[in-house]
Design a protein around this motif. Structure first.
Motif, PDB file in Angstrom:
ATOM      1  N   THR A 197       0.828  -1.211   0.000  1.00  0.00           N
ATOM      2  CA  THR A 197       0.000   0.000   0.000  1.00  0.00           C
ATOM      3  C   THR A 197       0.861   1.260   0.000  1.00  0.00           C
TER       4      THR A 197
ATOM      5  N   CYS B 292       1.920   2.428  -3.429  1.00  0.00           N
ATOM      6  CA  CYS B 292       0.935   3.255  -4.133  1.00  0.00           C
ATOM      7  C   CYS B 292       1.130   4.735  -3.802  1.00  0.00           C
ATOM      8  N   ASP B 293       1.365   5.038  -2.543  1.00  0.00           N
ATOM      9  CA  ASP B 293       1.585   6.434  -2.156  1.00  0.00           C
ATOM     10  C   ASP B 293       2.829   6.999  -2.831  1.00  0.00           C
TER      11      ASP B 293
ATOM     12  N   SER C 100      -2.707  -4.127  -4.973  1.00  0.00           N
ATOM     13  CA  SER C 100      -2.802  -2.795  -4.366  1.00  0.00           C
ATOM     14  C   SER C 100      -2.853  -1.700  -5.424  1.00  0.00           C
ATOM     15  N   VAL C 101      -1.995  -1.803  -6.436  1.00  0.00           N
ATOM     16  CA  VAL C 101      -1.950  -0.771  -7.474  1.00  0.00           C
ATOM     17  C   VAL C 101      -3.230  -0.788  -8.302  1.00  0.00           C
ATOM     18  N   ARG C 102      -3.699  -1.965  -8.665  1.00  0.00           N
ATOM     19  CA  ARG C 102      -4.914  -2.073  -9.488  1.00  0.00           C
ATOM     20  C   ARG C 102      -6.128  -1.463  -8.779  1.00  0.00           C
TER      21      ARG C 102
ATOM     22  N   ASP D 268      -6.096   1.089  -6.583  1.00  0.00           N
ATOM     23  CA  ASP D 268      -5.890   2.487  -6.181  1.00  0.00           C
ATOM     24  C   ASP D 268      -6.322   3.397  -7.337  1.00  0.00           C
TER      25      ASP D 268
ATOM     26  N   ARG E 259      -6.011   6.449  -7.844  1.00  0.00           N
ATOM     27  CA  ARG E 259      -5.016   7.439  -8.258  1.00  0.00           C
ATOM     28  C   ARG E 259      -4.100   6.892  -9.347  1.00  0.00           C
ATOM     29  N   LEU E 260      -4.021   5.562  -9.453  1.00  0.00           N
ATOM     30  CA  LEU E 260      -3.029   4.927 -10.333  1.00  0.00           C
ATOM     31  C   LEU E 260      -3.676   4.217 -11.511  1.00  0.00           C
TER      32      LEU E 260
END
Length: 308
Positions: free
Chosen positions: A133, A136-137, A163-165, A167, A169-170
């Motif tokens: 997580t 991602c930040d 986690s990336v999938r 989020d 923001r991403l």
């Protein structure tokens, strides 16, 4: 005679010592680059021919040796192909989520050295201290357009992808895995559609030769699933050793001397070994290289995105 190195360099060195004492004519195999380096060092020290099938780390041995040859392409060659793909796809701000190992550090260095003169930036994220997580930040804060997974499979690679999938923001970031983790059937089982559209290096031609097609059929029957490129590397390794032993017998020195004269039709082209600048072992230069991914519409199908 088979010994499981269990991805442990010390176990690999011990296995080489044991097999040498038992009188084997040659060694074959190994997937993990750091483990292959340990095996190659012991084989070189003992005067035991070793044909490495799948490990790509450039420096398999500290000094040039005639005892070791390699089927897989060197990391510097394959990962530069991947860097070309990144640039052609418009990615010049690239984050790498990297674990601590000689192999991952080498990969990050190859990418950085190749991309920097061409306007690219590599941002390293230390997975010894970051949770998935937190990755991602970091990606959001650094405005990266691509994240490369320089980490082990299944974990933490699978958790990072999930986690990336998820989020928001991403949503536009590309996830890549140059080392080839998405090649394996387990990747698709664990991630499903989340594991698609993640480009990786694959050492297969666009179309297999008649020999390659026959071997693919046999491997599919044996494995009960589509064989990975690693399976073809294994077959080609055994084909080369069989040819060498038929031609020169089981004498270790004669086997090592024969690397330079090898000309064997493999599943992915004719295999010959040569001296390649910067590579300490006899090298097949080069197997076919493509950047591929799993098709989001059909995750069991691979799409060719870039040719090396």
């Amino acid at each position: 005679m088979v010994r499981d190195t269990a991805a442990d360099p010390q176990r690999a060195a011990a296995a080489v010592d044991e097999l040498a004492r038992l009188g084997v004519a040659a060694l074959a195999g190994e997937y993990h680059s750091v483990v292959a380096r340990a095996a190659a060092a012991r084989a070189d020290a003992l005067g035991l021919p070793y044909l490495c099938s799948s490990a790509v780390l450039d420096a398999l041995t500290e000094q040039p040796t005639e005892w070791v040859a390699r089927i897989a392409p060197a990391q510097s060659h394959g990962w530069q192909v991947y860097a070309d793909f990144l640039l052609s796809a418009g990615h010049d701000r690239i984050a790498v989520a990297a674990e601590s190992s000689v192999y991952w550090a080498s990969g990050a260095r190859i990418l950085r050295d190749y991309l920097a003169p061409r306007g690219g930036t590599v941002i390293e994220l230390d997975m010894r201290v970051l949770a998935p997580t937190a990755v991602c930040d970091e990606l959001a804060d650094n405005s990266a357009t691509a994240l490369l997974l320089l980490v082990g499979h299944p974990e933490p690679a699978v958790s990072i992808v999930k986690s990336v999938r998820r989020d928001r923001r991403l949503a536009e970031i590309m996830i890549g895995a140059p080392a080839g983790q998405p090649e394996f059937a387990e990747w698709a089982r664990l991630l499903g559609h989340d594991g698609a559209a993640i480009p990786f290096l694959r050492y297969l031609p666009e179309r297999l030769s008649p020999l390659g097609a026959r071997v693919e059929t046999a491997l599919r029957e044996r494995l009960a699933e589509t064989p990975s490129f690693v399976a073809f590397e294994g077959y080609d390794t055994i084909a080369v050793l069989a040819d060498v032993l038929r031609s020169h017998g089981a004498d270790r020195a004669r086997t090592a001397e024969s690397w330079a004269r090898v000309a064997v039709e493999g599943t992915r082209g004719q295999i010959r070994f040569s001296r390649t600048p910067g590579i300490s072992v006899r090298q097949w230069a080069w197997p076919p290289i493509h950047v591929v991914d799993r098709d989001p519409a059909e995750p069991d199908r691979f799409r060719i995105l870039h040719a090396g």
